[in-house]
Design a protein around this motif. Structure first.
Motif, PDB file in Angstrom:
ATOM      1  N   ASP A  62      26.702   2.760  -2.201  1.00  0.00           N
ATOM      2  CA  ASP A  62      26.701   3.410  -0.891  1.00  0.00           C
ATOM      3  C   ASP A  62      25.312   3.446  -0.258  1.00  0.00           C
ATOM      4  N   TRP A  63      24.283   3.183  -1.048  1.00  0.00           N
ATOM      5  CA  TRP A  63      22.913   3.171  -0.532  1.00  0.00           C
ATOM      6  C   TRP A  63      22.707   1.942   0.342  1.00  0.00           C
ATOM      7  N   ASP A  64      22.262   2.164   1.588  1.00  0.00           N
ATOM      8  CA  ASP A  64      22.087   1.036   2.507  1.00  0.00           C
ATOM      9  C   ASP A  64      20.632   0.730   2.796  1.00  0.00           C
ATOM     10  N   GLY A  65      19.722   1.303   1.995  1.00  0.00           N
ATOM     11  CA  GLY A  65      18.300   1.011   2.164  1.00  0.00           C
ATOM     12  C   GLY A  65      17.832  -0.070   1.212  1.00  0.00           C
ATOM     13  N   ASP A  66      16.528  -0.262   1.149  1.00  0.00           N
ATOM     14  CA  ASP A  66      15.942  -1.288   0.283  1.00  0.00           C
ATOM     15  C   ASP A  66      16.009  -0.878  -1.180  1.00  0.00           C
ATOM     16  N   VAL A  67      16.095  -1.895  -2.029  1.00  0.00           N
ATOM     17  CA  VAL A  67      16.096  -1.701  -3.477  1.00  0.00           C
ATOM     18  C   VAL A  67      15.069  -2.650  -4.082  1.00  0.00           C
ATOM     19  N   TYR A  68      14.212  -2.140  -4.921  1.00  0.00           N
ATOM     20  CA  TYR A  68      13.234  -2.953  -5.640  1.00  0.00           C
ATOM     21  C   TYR A  68      13.418  -2.726  -7.130  1.00  0.00           C
ATOM     22  N   GLY A  69      13.161  -3.768  -7.912  1.00  0.00           N
ATOM     23  CA  GLY A  69      13.339  -3.669  -9.342  1.00  0.00           C
ATOM     24  C   GLY A  69      12.154  -4.207 -10.109  1.00  0.00           C
ATOM     25  N   TYR A  70      12.201  -4.038 -11.424  1.00  0.00           N
ATOM     26  CA  TYR A  70      11.129  -4.557 -12.282  1.00  0.00           C
ATOM     27  C   TYR A  70      11.738  -5.080 -13.570  1.00  0.00           C
ATOM     28  N   LEU A  71      11.115  -6.103 -14.097  1.00  0.00           N
ATOM     29  CA  LEU A  71      11.511  -6.666 -15.379  1.00  0.00           C
ATOM     30  C   LEU A  71      10.934  -5.828 -16.512  1.00  0.00           C
ATOM     31  N   ASP A  72      11.562  -5.916 -17.665  1.00  0.00           N
ATOM     32  CA  ASP A  72      11.056  -5.162 -18.805  1.00  0.00           C
ATOM     33  C   ASP A  72       9.639  -5.587 -19.180  1.00  0.00           C
ATOM     34  N   SER A  73       9.272  -6.825 -18.842  1.00  0.00           N
ATOM     35  CA  SER A  73       7.935  -7.324 -19.170  1.00  0.00           C
ATOM     36  C   SER A  73       6.872  -6.891 -18.159  1.00  0.00           C
ATOM     37  N   GLU A  74       7.296  -6.240 -17.062  1.00  0.00           N
ATOM     38  CA  GLU A  74       6.360  -5.828 -16.022  1.00  0.00           C
ATOM     39  C   GLU A  74       5.978  -4.357 -16.175  1.00  0.00           C
ATOM     40  N   ASP A  75       4.861  -4.005 -15.536  1.00  0.00           N
ATOM     41  CA  ASP A  75       4.434  -2.609 -15.452  1.00  0.00           C
ATOM     42  C   ASP A  75       5.129  -1.984 -14.246  1.00  0.00           C
ATOM     43  N   PRO A  76       6.102  -1.083 -14.444  1.00  0.00           N
ATOM     44  CA  PRO A  76       6.840  -0.531 -13.301  1.00  0.00           C
ATOM     45  C   PRO A  76       5.949   0.236 -12.330  1.00  0.00           C
ATOM     46  N   TRP A  77       4.922   0.874 -12.845  1.00  0.00           N
ATOM     47  CA  TRP A  77       4.043   1.676 -11.989  1.00  0.00           C
ATOM     48  C   TRP A  77       3.214   0.801 -11.068  1.00  0.00           C
ATOM     49  N   GLU A  78       2.875  -0.398 -11.543  1.00  0.00           N
ATOM     50  CA  GLU A  78       2.162  -1.340 -10.691  1.00  0.00           C
ATOM     51  C   GLU A  78       3.072  -1.850  -9.578  1.00  0.00           C
ATOM     52  N   VAL A  79       4.329  -2.106  -9.914  1.00  0.00           N
ATOM     53  CA  VAL A  79       5.285  -2.560  -8.896  1.00  0.00           C
ATOM     54  C   VAL A  79       5.504  -1.460  -7.849  1.00  0.00           C
ATOM     55  N   ILE A  80       5.650  -0.226  -8.300  1.00  0.00           N
ATOM     56  CA  ILE A  80       5.814   0.889  -7.364  1.00  0.00           C
ATOM     57  C   ILE A  80       4.593   1.017  -6.465  1.00  0.00           C
ATOM     58  N   SER A  81       3.424   0.966  -7.053  1.00  0.00           N
ATOM     59  CA  SER A  81       2.180   1.090  -6.281  1.00  0.00           C
ATOM     60  C   SER A  81       2.068   0.015  -5.223  1.00  0.00           C
ATOM     61  N   THR A  82       2.326  -1.212  -5.617  1.00  0.00           N
ATOM     62  CA  THR A  82       2.218  -2.338  -4.675  1.00  0.00           C
ATOM     63  C   THR A  82       3.212  -2.175  -3.533  1.00  0.00           C
ATOM     64  N   THR A  83       4.433  -1.789  -3.852  1.00  0.00           N
ATOM     65  CA  THR A  83       5.471  -1.644  -2.825  1.00  0.00           C
ATOM     66  C   THR A  83       5.124  -0.535  -1.841  1.00  0.00           C
ATOM     67  N   ILE A  84       4.622   0.572  -2.349  1.00  0.00           N
ATOM     68  CA  ILE A  84       4.245   1.679  -1.463  1.00  0.00           C
ATOM     69  C   ILE A  84       3.118   1.263  -0.535  1.00  0.00           C
ATOM     70  N   ARG A  85       2.113   0.594  -1.062  1.00  0.00           N
ATOM     71  CA  ARG A  85       0.956   0.202  -0.246  1.00  0.00           C
ATOM     72  C   ARG A  85       1.341  -0.827   0.814  1.00  0.00           C
ATOM     73  N   GLN A  86       2.373  -1.593   0.563  1.00  0.00           N
ATOM     74  CA  GLN A  86       2.867  -2.529   1.574  1.00  0.00           C
ATOM     75  C   GLN A  86       3.643  -1.802   2.675  1.00  0.00           C
ATOM     76  N   ARG A  87       4.120  -0.606   2.353  1.00  0.00           N
ATOM     77  CA  ARG A  87       5.024   0.102   3.246  1.00  0.00           C
ATOM     78  C   ARG A  87       4.291   1.092   4.156  1.00  0.00           C
ATOM     79  N   THR A  88       3.255   1.732   3.631  1.00  0.00           N
ATOM     80  CA  THR A  88       2.574   2.775   4.402  1.00  0.00           C
ATOM     81  C   THR A  88       1.135   2.914   3.942  1.00  0.00           C
TER      82      THR A  88
END
Length: 368
Positions: free
Chosen positions: A67-93
């Protein structure tokens, strides 16, 4: 969805980002529910940018098809999830100095990892109390789902009552309830472990089902619930297997009187403490006050236990749309336990239970 309420709170509290970590809170705001296990699952909400859901890679497509109609981002088990979150946020605002977190939920380890990516940010704002408050008042759509869960609980009681016979274990009866819920009603998740307690075991309210066997003249306590379209039920009944003794019948009737009095008193304007006292005073006057060892009730919704507590010391005024349990109990160690519980919704006229299994003491004939 309820996300606009969160964004309004961010704006009113001059907060740039909310990191929502509790899966139940995420489901409330997005309509998407899942169990991340040990992986990272979060909702990132902003006062000046579009929100996004962050999941493990294996859940991305599932989230996109929810039911969620917004963006979804994911991470692989081999990735650092916090780095992915940080990068996505900085691209957004560019505004991420003031953060709100769910202090009731976010682990210290996850907080430290998040803060390491935003070392100059403030994480002092706590959004937990706000989320509790907005979830306190149920919509008509939510109430219908709670009623559906209540109907499943009523069905489960009948399965349990019919399974009682001499020599059957508590766990066997609980297993039959869970199996028949799945087989006949399609219920895939109980809201908590189904509890069946016979005899003295029922004097320990949260012991759970054991290999204790049902014996003639036991009182048998059932506490159970289901998840129905994301909403919980929670209800208790106590029955007699064979003719009860005078003492067993007495504690049952005292408890039933206390529960009924509290149901009749649960109207807009009474406080949580006053409501607790309605039932507690009846049990005290009957001489069993020391055996009522928990609060009268708790909120219910997407969680089986939610805000508020219906308990002494809580001056919260009960209002229309609040949903909670009314469940006085009497637990006499070494002898027996009785609990009668219904969850329901407060209306302008009173309290409407979600479960309707009869509360006259049911005496089940002894079957060897």
């Amino acid at each position: 969805m309820n996300l606009n309420k969160l964004q309004e709170w961010l704006q009113a509290n001059d907060t740039d980002v909310a990191y929502i970590s509790n899966p139940i809170s995420i489901a409330y705001f997005t309509g998407y529910s899942m169990d991340p296990h040990e992986r990272i699952f979060a909702l990132l909400a902003f006062k000046d940018a579009e929100s996004f859901v962050f999941t493990p890679a294996l859940n991305v497509e599932e989230a996109k098809n929810s039911d969620w109609d917004g963006d979804v981002y994911g991470y692989l088990d081999s990735e650092d999830p916090w780095e992915v979150i940080s990068t996505t946020i900085r691209q957004r605002t560019k505004e991420f100095k003031n953060w709100a977190i769910e202090k009731d939920d976010l682990s210290v380890a996850h907080y430290q990892n998040l803060r390491s990516k935003f070392p100059d940010a403030s994480f002092t704002n706590d959004v937990s109390a706000f989320i509790e408050r907005i979830r306190l008042y149920k919509t008509p759509e939510e109430i219908e789902k709670l009623k559906g869960a209540g109907e499943e609980a009523d069905f489960a009681f009948q399965i349990g009552f019919n399974a009682i016979k001499t020599g059957v274990t508590e766990r066997s009866i609980a297993g039959q309830i869970d199996y028949q819920l799945k087989l006949q009603k399609g219920v895939m998740h109980e809201s908590f472990e189904t509890i069946v307690q016979a005899g003295a075991n029922a004097a320990n309210p949260h012991l759970g089902p054991t290999m204790n066997t049902i014996k003639p003249n036991d009182l048998v306590l059932f506490d159970l619930g289901t998840m129905h379209d994301g909403y919980a039920s929670d209800a208790s009944r106590t029955v007699a297997y064979g003719e009860p003794s005078a003492k067993q019948r007495e504690i049952y009737e005292v408890d039933r009187e206390a529960q009924q009095a509290a149901i009749e008193a649960a109207k807009p304007g009474i406080t949580a403490e006053e409501l607790d006292n309605v039932a507690r005073d009846i049990i005290k006057k009957a001489g069993y006050g020391e055996y009522f060892i928990h609060r009268l009730g708790h909120g219910i919704g997407k969680n089986v236990h939610e805000f508020p507590s219906i308990v002494e010391g809580n001056d919260l005024v009960i209002e229309e749309g609040m949903c909670f349990s009314i469940e006085p109990g009497i637990y006499i160690p070494g002898f027996a336990g009785v609990r009668i519980e219904d969850c329901g919704v407060v209306t302008k006229d009173g309290f409407e239970p979600f479960t309707h299994t009869d509360k006259e003491l049911r005496v089940i004939p002894i079957e060897e």
